[in-house]
Motif scaffolding. Structure first.
Motif, PDB file in Angstrom:
ATOM      1  N   LYS A 173       0.819  -1.207   0.000  1.00  0.00           N
ATOM      2  CA  LYS A 173       0.000   0.000   0.000  1.00  0.00           C
ATOM      3  C   LYS A 173       0.860   1.267   0.000  1.00  0.00           C
ATOM      4  CE  LYS A 173      -4.077  -2.022   0.382  1.00  0.00           C
ATOM      5  NZ  LYS A 173      -5.127  -1.921  -0.647  1.00  0.00           N
ATOM      6  N   TYR A 174       2.168   1.106   0.184  1.00  0.00           N
ATOM      7  CA  TYR A 174       3.050   2.262   0.269  1.00  0.00           C
ATOM      8  C   TYR A 174       3.374   2.872  -1.092  1.00  0.00           C
ATOM      9  CZ  TYR A 174       4.032   0.902   5.119  1.00  0.00           C
ATOM     10  OH  TYR A 174       3.937   0.597   6.450  1.00  0.00           O
ATOM     11  N   ILE A 175       3.014   2.180  -2.151  1.00  0.00           N
ATOM     12  CA  ILE A 175       3.341   2.679  -3.476  1.00  0.00           C
ATOM     13  C   ILE A 175       2.052   2.885  -4.265  1.00  0.00           C
ATOM     14  CG2 ILE A 175       5.626   1.617  -3.548  1.00  0.00           C
ATOM     15  CD1 ILE A 175       4.489  -0.670  -5.076  1.00  0.00           C
ATOM     16  N   PRO A 176       2.083   3.695  -5.333  1.00  0.00           N
ATOM     17  CA  PRO A 176       0.865   3.976  -6.110  1.00  0.00           C
ATOM     18  C   PRO A 176       0.190   2.707  -6.600  1.00  0.00           C
ATOM     19  CG  PRO A 176       2.644   5.446  -6.757  1.00  0.00           C
ATOM     20  CD  PRO A 176       3.244   4.451  -5.826  1.00  0.00           C
ATOM     21  N   GLN A 177      -1.123   2.634  -6.422  1.00  0.00           N
ATOM     22  CA  GLN A 177      -1.859   1.436  -6.782  1.00  0.00           C
ATOM     23  C   GLN A 177      -2.144   1.332  -8.279  1.00  0.00           C
ATOM     24  OE1 GLN A 177      -2.685  -1.016  -4.222  1.00  0.00           O
ATOM     25  NE2 GLN A 177      -1.042   0.314  -3.499  1.00  0.00           N
ATOM     26  N   ASN A 178      -1.806   2.378  -9.036  1.00  0.00           N
ATOM     27  CA  ASN A 178      -2.024   2.320 -10.479  1.00  0.00           C
ATOM     28  C   ASN A 178      -0.794   1.829 -11.241  1.00  0.00           C
ATOM     29  OD1 ASN A 178      -0.440   4.539 -10.005  1.00  0.00           O
ATOM     30  ND2 ASN A 178      -1.563   5.919 -11.348  1.00  0.00           N
ATOM     31  N   LEU A 179       0.244   1.436 -10.519  1.00  0.00           N
ATOM     32  CA  LEU A 179       1.430   0.900 -11.176  1.00  0.00           C
ATOM     33  C   LEU A 179       1.106  -0.449 -11.808  1.00  0.00           C
ATOM     34  CD1 LEU A 179       4.244   1.655  -8.566  1.00  0.00           C
ATOM     35  CD2 LEU A 179       3.765   2.864 -10.684  1.00  0.00           C
ATOM     36  N   PRO A 180       1.607  -0.705 -13.016  1.00  0.00           N
ATOM     37  CA  PRO A 180       1.343  -2.005 -13.666  1.00  0.00           C
ATOM     38  C   PRO A 180       1.781  -3.183 -12.812  1.00  0.00           C
ATOM     39  CG  PRO A 180       2.270  -0.442 -15.234  1.00  0.00           C
ATOM     40  CD  PRO A 180       2.348   0.204 -13.895  1.00  0.00           C
ATOM     41  N   SER A 181       2.922  -3.054 -12.112  1.00  0.00           N
ATOM     42  CA  SER A 181       3.420  -4.162 -11.288  1.00  0.00           C
ATOM     43  C   SER A 181       2.461  -4.485 -10.156  1.00  0.00           C
ATOM     44  CB  SER A 181       4.800  -3.815 -10.723  1.00  0.00           C
ATOM     45  OG  SER A 181       4.754  -2.603  -9.998  1.00  0.00           O
ATOM     46  N   ILE A 182       1.878  -3.462  -9.541  1.00  0.00           N
ATOM     47  CA  ILE A 182       0.922  -3.682  -8.458  1.00  0.00           C
ATOM     48  C   ILE A 182      -0.375  -4.273  -8.999  1.00  0.00           C
ATOM     49  CG2 ILE A 182      -0.648  -2.431  -6.919  1.00  0.00           C
ATOM     50  CD1 ILE A 182       1.912  -2.989  -5.585  1.00  0.00           C
ATOM     51  N   GLN A 183      -0.823  -3.781 -10.150  1.00  0.00           N
ATOM     52  CA  GLN A 183      -2.064  -4.294 -10.738  1.00  0.00           C
ATOM     53  C   GLN A 183      -1.933  -5.770 -11.108  1.00  0.00           C
ATOM     54  OE1 GLN A 183      -2.741  -1.526 -13.948  1.00  0.00           O
ATOM     55  NE2 GLN A 183      -3.766  -0.041 -12.634  1.00  0.00           N
ATOM     56  N   LYS A 184      -0.779  -6.168 -11.646  1.00  0.00           N
ATOM     57  CA  LYS A 184      -0.552  -7.581 -11.971  1.00  0.00           C
ATOM     58  C   LYS A 184      -0.521  -8.424 -10.706  1.00  0.00           C
ATOM     59  CE  LYS A 184       2.139  -6.518 -16.115  1.00  0.00           C
ATOM     60  NZ  LYS A 184       3.494  -6.541 -16.716  1.00  0.00           N
ATOM     61  N   PHE A 185       0.123  -7.883  -9.667  1.00  0.00           N
ATOM     62  CA  PHE A 185       0.211  -8.624  -8.411  1.00  0.00           C
ATOM     63  C   PHE A 185      -1.174  -8.771  -7.782  1.00  0.00           C
ATOM     64  CE2 PHE A 185       1.291  -9.267  -3.906  1.00  0.00           C
ATOM     65  CZ  PHE A 185       2.256 -10.264  -4.028  1.00  0.00           C
ATOM     66  N   SER A 186      -1.984  -7.737  -7.864  1.00  0.00           N
ATOM     67  CA  SER A 186      -3.357  -7.809  -7.344  1.00  0.00           C
ATOM     68  C   SER A 186      -4.166  -8.838  -8.132  1.00  0.00           C
ATOM     69  CB  SER A 186      -4.028  -6.434  -7.432  1.00  0.00           C
ATOM     70  OG  SER A 186      -3.331  -5.481  -6.653  1.00  0.00           O
ATOM     71  N   GLU A 187      -3.938  -8.888  -9.444  1.00  0.00           N
ATOM     72  CA  GLU A 187      -4.609  -9.885 -10.275  1.00  0.00           C
ATOM     73  C   GLU A 187      -4.207 -11.292  -9.842  1.00  0.00           C
ATOM     74  OE1 GLU A 187      -5.120 -11.099 -15.024  1.00  0.00           O
ATOM     75  OE2 GLU A 187      -3.773  -9.473 -14.401  1.00  0.00           O
ATOM     76  N   LEU A 188      -2.920 -11.469  -9.516  1.00  0.00           N
ATOM     77  CA  LEU A 188      -2.432 -12.771  -9.054  1.00  0.00           C
ATOM     78  C   LEU A 188      -3.111 -13.162  -7.746  1.00  0.00           C
ATOM     79  CD1 LEU A 188      -0.380 -15.145  -9.119  1.00  0.00           C
ATOM     80  CD2 LEU A 188       1.209 -13.653  -7.896  1.00  0.00           C
ATOM     81  N   GLU A 189      -3.227 -12.201  -6.823  1.00  0.00           N
ATOM     82  CA  GLU A 189      -3.854 -12.509  -5.533  1.00  0.00           C
ATOM     83  C   GLU A 189      -5.334 -12.846  -5.700  1.00  0.00           C
ATOM     84  OE1 GLU A 189      -1.313 -10.277  -2.101  1.00  0.00           O
ATOM     85  OE2 GLU A 189      -2.788  -9.043  -3.144  1.00  0.00           O
ATOM     86  N   GLU A 190      -5.990 -12.195  -6.641  1.00  0.00           N
ATOM     87  CA  GLU A 190      -7.397 -12.519  -6.894  1.00  0.00           C
ATOM     88  C   GLU A 190      -7.560 -13.935  -7.446  1.00  0.00           C
ATOM     89  OE1 GLU A 190      -8.904  -9.574  -9.482  1.00  0.00           O
ATOM     90  OE2 GLU A 190      -8.830  -7.934  -8.021  1.00  0.00           O
ATOM     91  N   LEU A 191      -6.568 -14.382  -8.214  1.00  0.00           N
ATOM     92  CA  LEU A 191      -6.657 -15.702  -8.847  1.00  0.00           C
ATOM     93  C   LEU A 191      -6.254 -16.834  -7.918  1.00  0.00           C
ATOM     94  CD1 LEU A 191      -5.166 -14.803 -12.349  1.00  0.00           C
ATOM     95  CD2 LEU A 191      -7.558 -15.285 -11.815  1.00  0.00           C
ATOM     96  N   VAL A 192      -5.147 -16.646  -7.198  1.00  0.00           N
ATOM     97  CA  VAL A 192      -4.609 -17.759  -6.396  1.00  0.00           C
ATOM     98  C   VAL A 192      -4.588 -17.463  -4.905  1.00  0.00           C
ATOM     99  CG1 VAL A 192      -3.196 -18.520  -8.324  1.00  0.00           C
ATOM    100  CG2 VAL A 192      -2.214 -16.972  -6.639  1.00  0.00           C
ATOM    101  N   GLY A 193      -5.060 -16.272  -4.502  1.00  0.00           N
ATOM    102  CA  GLY A 193      -5.053 -15.937  -3.086  1.00  0.00           C
ATOM    103  C   GLY A 193      -3.841 -15.106  -2.714  1.00  0.00           C
ATOM    104  N   GLY A 194      -3.798 -14.681  -1.448  1.00  0.00           N
ATOM    105  CA  GLY A 194      -2.713 -13.841  -0.961  1.00  0.00           C
ATOM    106  C   GLY A 194      -1.361 -14.517  -1.070  1.00  0.00           C
ATOM    107  N   GLN A 195      -0.329 -13.707  -1.302  1.00  0.00           N
ATOM    108  CA  GLN A 195       1.023 -14.231  -1.462  1.00  0.00           C
ATOM    109  C   GLN A 195       1.841 -14.152  -0.175  1.00  0.00           C
ATOM    110  OE1 GLN A 195       2.268 -15.685  -4.597  1.00  0.00           O
ATOM    111  NE2 GLN A 195       0.045 -15.782  -4.433  1.00  0.00           N
ATOM    112  N   THR A 196       1.208 -13.763   0.910  1.00  0.00           N
ATOM    113  CA  THR A 196       1.896 -13.725   2.198  1.00  0.00           C
ATOM    114  C   THR A 196       1.863 -15.106   2.830  1.00  0.00           C
ATOM    115  OG1 THR A 196       1.240 -11.429   2.526  1.00  0.00           O
ATOM    116  CG2 THR A 196       1.996 -12.639   4.459  1.00  0.00           C
ATOM    117  N   ILE A 197       3.011 -15.595   3.253  1.00  0.00           N
ATOM    118  CA  ILE A 197       3.124 -16.919   3.861  1.00  0.00           C
ATOM    119  C   ILE A 197       3.432 -16.752   5.341  1.00  0.00           C
ATOM    120  CG2 ILE A 197       4.431 -19.075   3.885  1.00  0.00           C
ATOM    121  CD1 ILE A 197       4.973 -18.678   0.935  1.00  0.00           C
TER     122      ILE A 197
END
Length: 468
Positions: A413-437
């Protein structure tokens, strides 16, 4: 010999000495290291951090994986699956990659080859690989990395991204990369990019501020920007000191440097303002001496109180906050030193090299800021009780709402949420769940059937929680 006298007698020497320091600092700044993540928030003495490092040492497992999206109108076909196999074979050659998993690789492992029957591929995919192919337009390839620290993971992720650029992608398909290691180095890149943007914004705003408020004070309009030279020079020097002090560039220290541009400018403005007042009454040397000795003494007290405030950040034991406090304190100290040495030397050189036009020298305009302050001071003097009541009300409101401020611990959340890298990562979390272990390490005197049974009960309890 007093400092003002040394500066007045040898301004050229002071100028050369400071310029040399600035150039050396600029060279040293090239060695600043980037840092982000867990180690920025815990000191090495912290028990939680020590347990985390102990876990890394004893179990040495990589906690991140790189995910590659294969996107197209329909990815469940022989062409797309064959591309996944080719892609996997190439990625396995990269040092640090442990395995590459895709629906195509699992099918080949089970059958020994990739069937060309596309109906069969669709049926098998729908039945067994819905997690890797959540929809017909998207398939995922998971690249598991070998045990390594986060910095090494990011290096491997960079190599994977470079490899993707050299692989020929079939027409109609698009390849995207994401995952925690990828996001890590992309965030560091954004930190560097944002530092440049914020620095330029700070300098632009200071130029505008000095032009509007300070140009009316100086006899030469362009010399109103000398305090900005002092401010920027201070930032360059402290930036160059960061590698020597072992302070990395992070999302926290990144904010301290542009902030210094605004804070450090105050000392130069005050010194030069006093000089402009005194030179209309005295010679250059006397004006410099009065400005440095009298105004410099008051600024020193202001500097010390500010340093006390920033250095208090070291008491919390969080490295990121400590770095911020150190950079801010040292930066302001350097700005003060330059304001009583470098700035007077510049003013002396300018006065010796150029003459002020008579009409400009005779005209003493009040700066717009000074005019505004006169209006405010008049209002304050005429209505002291009203001003006090308003200040108390504002303070009370601030005190009341302060407990409502939420604590944000999500690093992303510390970086702009419109960055492509964040949007791809959010897409990943929506598909396979959170990436925090979350890893639970159980410490016992010995392992026996009773301990294993208790561990299984704990695991079953955790799995029973719907929110997990």
């Amino acid at each position: 010999m007093k400092l003002p006298r040394i500066v007045s007698e040898r301004p050229g020497l002071v100028f050369i000495f400071v310029i040399a320091i600035i150039l050396l600092s600029a060279y040293s700044a090239m060695n600043v290291k980037m840092s982000s993540g867990t180690e920025n928030f815990f000191s090495k003495d912290n028990k939680v951090y020590q347990q985390y490092k102990l876990y890394e040492k004893n179990f040495a497992r990589a906690t991140g994986a790189v995910f590659i999206f294969i996107k197209g109108d329909d990815v469940v076909n022989y062409e797309a699956y064959n591309f996944m196999l080719t892609l996997g074979d190439e990625l396995k050659k990269i040092e640090g990659v442990e395995s590459v998993t895709s629906p195509a690789s699992i099918i080949r492992e089970q059958f020994g080859f990739l069937p060309t029957d596309e109906k069969f591929l669709k049926d098998v995919t729908e039945k067994y690989f819905s997690d890797l192919v959540p929809k017909r337009t998207l398939a995922m390839v998971m690249v598991q990395l070998k045990p390594m620290d986060s910095a090494r993971q990011e290096e491997v992720a960079k190599n994977i991204e470079k490899s993707l650029e050299n692989i020929e992608v079939p027409a109609g398909y698009k390849v995207e990369i994401t995952g925690s290691p990828v996001l890590g180095y992309q965030i560091k890149g954004e930190i560097l990019k944002s530092l440049g943007v914020t620095m330029m914004a700070s300098v632009f705003l200071m130029v505008l501020f000095l032009f509007v408020t300070f140009s009316g004070v100086t006899r030469r309009k362009w010399t109103a920007f000398l305090p900005l030279v002092i401010s920027v020079s201070s930032v360059i020097i402290i930036y160059g000191m960061m590698p020597l002090l072992g302070i990395p560039l992070s999302e926290h220290t990144n904010g301290a440097l542009p902030m210094l541009v605004g804070l450090a400018i105050e000392y130069g403005v005050q010194i030069q303002n006093r000089f402009e007042e005194e030179i209309r009454k005295h010679g250059v040397d006397v004006a410099l001496e009065l400005a440095v000795e009298r105004t410099g003494r008051a600024l020193l007290l202001s500097l010390l109180t500010t340093i006390v405030g920033f250095m208090s950040m070291l008491s919390v034991g969080i490295p990121a906050m400590s770095w911020f406090g150190i950079i801010a304190s040292l930066g302001l100290t350097i700005a003060y030193i330059l304001s009583i040495t470098f700035l007077p030397a510049l003013l002396k050189i300018i006065e010796e090299r150029g003459k002020v036009k008579k009409e400009e020298k005779a005209e003493e305009k009040k700066a717009r800021l000074e005019q505004a302050l006169e209006m405010v001071s008049g209002l304050t003097a005429s209505r002291p009780l009203g001003i006090l009541v308003v200040a108390l009300v504002i303070s009370a409101v601030g005190l009341y709402v302060s407990p409502m401020i939420k604590l944000e611990t999500n690093y992303n959340k510390y970086i702009p949420q419109n960055l492509p890298s964040i949007q791809k990562f959010s897409e990943l979390e929506e598909l396979v769940g959170g990436q925090t272990i979350y890893t639970l390490v159980l410490e016992t005197d010995g392992v026996d059937p009773r301990v294993l049974e208790k561990s299984r009960d704990l695991a079953d309890y955790i799995l029973s929680k719907e929110e997990l």
